[in-house]
Design an enzyme around this catalytic site. Sequence first.
Site, mmCIF file in Angstrom:
data_model
loop_
_atom_site.group_PDB
_atom_site.id
_atom_site.type_symbol
_atom_site.label_atom_id
_atom_site.label_comp_id
_atom_site.label_asym_id
_atom_site.label_seq_id
_atom_site.Cartn_x
_atom_site.Cartn_y
_atom_site.Cartn_z
ATOM 1 C CB CYS A 132 36.316 80.878 19.833
ATOM 2 S SG CYS A 132 34.919 80.522 18.723
ATOM 3 C CG HIS A 153 39.793 81.985 16.408
ATOM 4 N ND1 HIS A 153 40.164 80.931 17.207
ATOM 5 C CD2 HIS A 153 38.481 81.793 16.130
ATOM 6 C CE1 HIS A 153 39.129 80.128 17.397
ATOM 7 N NE2 HIS A 153 38.094 80.643 16.753
ATOM 8 C CD GLU A 176 43.677 81.510 17.594
ATOM 9 O OE1 GLU A 176 42.853 80.600 17.422
ATOM 10 O OE2 GLU A 176 43.419 82.535 18.258
#
Length: 183
Positions: free
Chosen positions: A73, A161, A163
């Site tokens: 990002c 993202h 994660e």
Amino acid sequence: MTRILVVDNHGQFTHLERRALRDLGVETELVDNDTPPEAIDADGLVLSGGPDIAQIGNCPAYLELDVPVLGICLGMQLMAAELGGAVGSGEYGGYADVDVRILDPEDPLVGSLAPETRVWASHGDEVREVPPGFTRTATSSVCDIEAISDVDRDLYGVQWHPEVAHTERGEEVFENFRAICEK
């Protein structure tokens, strides 16, 4: 053991990036983005997301450390801005589920993902122009440039993202980055 540091740009998911790497058996820790470049000792770096491209500390210098870098990002945006690309406001705005289309099945970071992969991404800001030496490796109906790679310099970025649980196959992005760092 592979050592990958997560550079903290003060994003809300940074701790999850470190955890994802730790869960893969990678030696990892968080380091603040004002850490002097000479103090960085790692096989690779993750430049985390964050709220403000004006608060990226020493991140531009980390791009010159001759280790693989994954920008997530804001991390991708700062990479693009520092290396001759362009970043601007996104038309879509905040966080949302997005279907990204992988453009290069040979790309070492995202090429192994499904041709259409559901991800969780913020599009408040986004890369508008790919920097010299990079290729666009993923796109979506929301954002033209969802991922970039410069395989010669081992610099990679994703707008989304990997994660977070909302991202399909996010762990695979970290696995692929670990493989890049180990080569």
